[in-house]
Design an enzyme around this catalytic site. Structure first.
Site, PDB file in Angstrom:
ATOM      1  CB  THR A 190      -0.972  -0.122   1.237  1.00  0.00           C
ATOM      2  OG1 THR A 190      -0.151   0.040   2.501  1.00  0.00           O
ATOM      3  CG2 THR A 190      -1.965  -0.937   1.061  1.00  0.00           C
ATOM      4  CB  SER A 248       0.076  -2.663   9.052  1.00  0.00           C
ATOM      5  OG  SER A 248      -1.129  -3.209   8.715  1.00  0.00           O
ATOM      6  CE1 TYR A 269      -4.319  -1.651  10.759  1.00  0.00           C
ATOM      7  CE2 TYR A 269      -5.988  -0.461  11.887  1.00  0.00           C
ATOM      8  CZ  TYR A 269      -4.715  -0.691  11.447  1.00  0.00           C
ATOM      9  OH  TYR A 269      -3.954   0.530  11.613  1.00  0.00           O
TER      10      TYR A 269
END
Ligand code: UDP
Length: 314
Positions: free
Chosen positions: A41, A80, A150
């Site tokens: 990401t 993350s 998450y």
């Protein structure tokens, strides 16, 4: 308070929004930085300005596999997916980076006797029934809902880090990060600030989920990073909230976006996502007392500071 060494540090997730700003701050402190990212990401655009910085080294790697780029004295574990649409798209990857990835980062720190600071999250509090949220609150998390990939990834990381601290005597810490915004927030990552700013600048309707009465508390990125560096140096092992306690309904946040951008666009209401927390606000009593830290930038000012960046992403 033990002062931690920050001479040669490793940042996982360095190409991300927070990882890249953190790398900048550590370089400004005089440290050498190894930035690791797998670009799931993150974006190399966030590191482009460091291309000719001799104290910055970029390594493309997935921390879910063991990794080692030489001696270090500190690890900042910031890898993350973090926006709800990203972690819901990358569910299994999110669980793996918070489990295998965190273990690999801890093992690396253990090998070199390095300090360790983990990017944890206000999502550990779930849809909180205690308001504002102090670090002592255990949270109200749905362990099997859409956000669980998450929330439980981050909670597993916290448990693992506490175990490495307790069983191996490692110098670890963790920051519970609340909603943060500013330059380098990915324009298409689906978070509320990036969505509303980009929609306003494109002249499109602003999308509000539910009635917009849910609350969030938004921290400008420079304030957050200052708090994180201070926390890393403090050696505090237990979770510490870093965030701006100024609480906004999403509707008022949208009105502020309209003021800052000068856009004249309507607001449209969309369905509320499942398990979307109804309220969120950090209790920052601990950070104030421990670090002498508090945020300085209010939402309107921070959005003004971010305007040029979002314009450049059109
Ligand atoms: N939200 C919204 N419109 C959007 C994107 C998000 O109303 O275009 C809402 C979302 O439902 C949530 C809040 O804004 O209540 C913050 O969402 P975000 O994805 O930024 O992060 P979260 O705090 O939920 O992790």
């Amino acid at each position: 308070m033990t002062q931690q060494k920050l001479k040669r540090v490793l940042v996982t997730g360095a190409a991300g929004f927070l990882g890249s700003h953190l790398s900048d701050a550590l370089l400004a402190e005089g440290a050498s930085v190894i930035g690791v990212d797998n670009l799931a990401t993150g974006s190399l655009d966030n590191l482009a300005h460091l291309a000719s910085e001799p104290r910055f080294e970029y390594e493309q790697a997935d921390i879910c596999r063991p990794f080692d780029f030489g001696d270090i004295d500190f690890v900042f574990n910031f890898a993350s997916p973090a926006s709800p649409p990203d972690y819901m798209r990358l569910g299994p990857e999110t669980l793996r980076v918070g489990s295998d990835g965190t273990v690999n980062a801890l093992e690396l720190a253990k090998r070199y006797g390095a300090g360790f600071l983990h990017a944890s999250t206000s999502e550990c509090y779930g849809d909180p029934t205690v308001h504002p949220q102090p670090e002592t609150y255990w949270g109200n998390v749905n362990p099997i809902g859409p956000r669980s990939v998450y929330d439980e990834s981050k909670r597993f990381s916290e448990a693992t880090i506490m175990a490495y601290h307790r069983y191996y005597g490692m110098r670890t810490g963790m920051v519970r990060i609340f909603n943060t915004y500013g330059p380098r927030l990915a324009p298409n990552d689906g978070r509320v600030i990036s969505n509303l700013m980009m929609q306003a600048l494109r002249g499109e309707p602003l999308t509000i989920y539910g009635e917009g009465l849910q609350t969030r508390s938004f921290c400008y990125v420079a304030d957050l990073i200052r708090g994180i560096v201070a926390l890393a140096k403090s050696g505090e092992p237990l979770p510490t909230n870093i965030g701006n306690p100024e609480e906004w309904t999403i509707l008022d946040c949208a009105q502020t976006v309209l003021k800052v951008t000068g856009a004249n666009v309507p607001i449209v209401f969309k369905p509320m996502p499942e398990d979307d927390p109804k309220q969120r606000k950090p209790d920052i009593t601990k950070a104030k007392a421990l670090l002498g830290w508090e945020p300085q930038v209010a939402l309107r000012e921070g959005l003004e500071k971010s305007l040029d960046y979002f314009r450049s992403q059109l």
